[in-house]
Design a protein around this motif. Structure first.
Motif, short mmCIF file in Angstrom:
data_model
loop_
_atom_site.label_atom_id
_atom_site.label_comp_id
_atom_site.label_asym_id
_atom_site.label_seq_id
_atom_site.Cartn_x
_atom_site.Cartn_y
_atom_site.Cartn_z
N GLY A 193 -14.33 20.43 6.42
CA GLY A 193 -13.09 20.94 6.99
C GLY A 193 -11.86 20.10 6.67
N LEU A 194 -12.04 18.99 6.00
CA LEU A 194 -10.92 18.12 5.65
C LEU A 194 -10.27 18.58 4.36
CD1 LEU A 194 -12.58 14.67 6.45
CD2 LEU A 194 -11.09 16.03 7.94
N ASP A 195 -9.07 18.06 4.09
CA ASP A 195 -8.42 18.45 2.83
C ASP A 195 -9.10 17.73 1.67
OD1 ASP A 195 -7.19 15.92 2.22
OD2 ASP A 195 -5.45 16.42 3.44
N PRO A 196 -8.91 18.22 0.44
CA PRO A 196 -9.64 17.66 -0.71
C PRO A 196 -9.44 16.16 -0.90
CG PRO A 196 -8.66 19.76 -1.30
CD PRO A 196 -8.12 19.42 0.07
N ARG A 197 -8.24 15.67 -0.63
CA ARG A 197 -8.00 14.23 -0.78
C ARG A 197 -8.85 13.45 0.21
NH1 ARG A 197 -2.30 11.17 0.56
NH2 ARG A 197 -2.72 12.17 2.56
N GLU A 198 -8.84 13.87 1.47
CA GLU A 198 -9.63 13.17 2.49
C GLU A 198 -11.12 13.26 2.18
OE1 GLU A 198 -8.26 15.30 5.86
OE2 GLU A 198 -6.32 14.26 5.93
N GLN A 199 -11.58 14.44 1.74
CA GLN A 199 -13.00 14.60 1.40
C GLN A 199 -13.42 13.65 0.29
OE1 GLN A 199 -14.65 18.58 0.84
NE2 GLN A 199 -12.91 19.45 1.96
N ALA A 200 -12.60 13.56 -0.75
CA ALA A 200 -12.94 12.71 -1.89
C ALA A 200 -12.96 11.23 -1.49
CB ALA A 200 -11.96 12.94 -3.03
N MET A 201 -11.98 10.82 -0.69
CA MET A 201 -11.92 9.43 -0.23
C MET A 201 -13.14 9.08 0.61
SD MET A 201 -7.90 9.27 0.89
CE MET A 201 -8.09 7.74 1.79
N LEU A 202 -13.48 9.95 1.53
CA LEU A 202 -14.57 9.65 2.46
C LEU A 202 -15.93 9.77 1.79
CD1 LEU A 202 -13.15 11.31 5.69
CD2 LEU A 202 -13.17 8.88 5.08
N ASN B 250 0.84 -1.20 0.00
CA ASN B 250 0.00 0.00 0.00
C ASN B 250 0.87 1.25 0.00
OD1 ASN B 250 -2.35 -1.52 0.13
ND2 ASN B 250 -2.53 -1.37 2.36
N THR B 251 0.38 2.31 -0.62
CA THR B 251 1.14 3.57 -0.61
C THR B 251 0.44 4.68 0.16
OG1 THR B 251 0.21 4.24 -2.76
CG2 THR B 251 2.30 3.05 -2.80
N LEU B 252 -0.86 4.57 0.40
CA LEU B 252 -1.51 5.55 1.26
C LEU B 252 -1.05 5.34 2.70
CD1 LEU B 252 -5.18 5.55 -0.12
CD2 LEU B 252 -3.51 7.41 -0.29
N PRO B 253 -0.90 6.42 3.47
CA PRO B 253 -0.49 6.26 4.87
C PRO B 253 -1.49 5.39 5.63
CG PRO B 253 -0.44 8.58 4.22
CD PRO B 253 -1.10 7.84 3.10
N SER C 239 -3.67 8.07 -7.00
CA SER C 239 -3.43 7.20 -8.14
C SER C 239 -4.54 6.15 -8.19
CB SER C 239 -2.07 6.50 -8.01
OG SER C 239 -2.12 5.54 -6.96
N ASP C 240 -4.64 5.46 -9.32
CA ASP C 240 -5.66 4.42 -9.42
C ASP C 240 -5.40 3.28 -8.44
OD1 ASP C 240 -6.77 6.00 -11.37
OD2 ASP C 240 -6.93 4.40 -12.85
N GLY C 241 -4.13 2.99 -8.16
CA GLY C 241 -3.82 1.98 -7.17
C GLY C 241 -4.28 2.40 -5.78
N GLU C 242 -4.12 3.67 -5.46
CA GLU C 242 -4.58 4.17 -4.16
C GLU C 242 -6.11 4.19 -4.08
OE1 GLU C 242 -0.75 6.99 -3.07
OE2 GLU C 242 -2.38 7.82 -4.28
#
Length: 203
Positions: free
Chosen positions: A119-128, A64-67, A155-158
């Protein structure tokens, strides 16, 4: 002392033998503690083995590459949406340990509990947002949810990692909720020692 009364029969650690004892020994924490979510599989050790292999591959693999804390965040959110207190408390404990910042962890939990992700960053918002759709209205999940994650830098893998963590927690939540599993006697916040798929010990 474990006061949990299972809805189905379980085999305690000290009464186990053969393959079940071998599997218990692989998943034990301090003092030979086995999490209740694993104990509930004890009548069918093969399903415990499959559960743990899936959990390790999806959430704790070196590929995995996401934290890891971010994957735990997804798991806590899915568990909140499914109202699975067991998985919320276990994985919030893991999130706190990984972040090593109790204030930030508490703020993130409050955000998830409010279900206001602005209030989350765009990456976190999109994931959630994707995890929410896939959890609550899976047939209404669209390519737009994937495009939003890609646009936020995943990335598509993430994106696949987010998909698999969301799907895993749907399974884990239903295992727990369907069999009356509680945190009584469990040690919260433990996770596997390493990303090695064969190392299942928890510390």
């Amino acid at each position: 002392m474990n006061t949990w009364v299972p809805w189905i029969e379980i085999v305690p650690y000290d009464q186990s033998h053969g393959k079940l004892r071998m599997l218990y020994d692989r998943v034990t924490g301090p003092g030979n503690n086995v999490d209740n979510i694993m104990l509930v599989h004890s009548l069918r050790p093969h399903s415990m083995e499959g559960h743990m292999a899936l959990y390790k591959s999806v959430l704790h693999h070196t590929g995995n590459t996401l934290p890891k804390w971010l994957l735990e965040l997804v798991g806590v959110y899915v568990s909140l949406l499914n109202r699975c207190a067991y998985c919320v408390e276990h994985h919030y404990g893991g999130l706190k340990r990984l972040l090593n910042d109790d204030g930030r962890a508490a703020a993130l939990r409050a955000t998830l509990e409010s279900d206001d992700l602005g209030g989350l960053d765009p990456r976190e918002q999109a994931m959630l947002a994707y995890a929410r759709a896939l959890t609550l209205t899976p047939a209404e999940t669209t390519a737009g949810h994937v495009h939003a994650m890609r646009g936020a830098g995943l990335s598509d893998g993430e994106i696949l990692e987010v998909n698999q963590v969301t799907a895993y927690f749907a399974y884990a939540n239903r295992t727990v909720l369907g069999l009356g599993v509680t945190t009584d006697g469990d040690i919260l916040g433990l996770s596997p020692n390493s990303g090695d798929g064969d190392d299942w010990t928890h510390r």
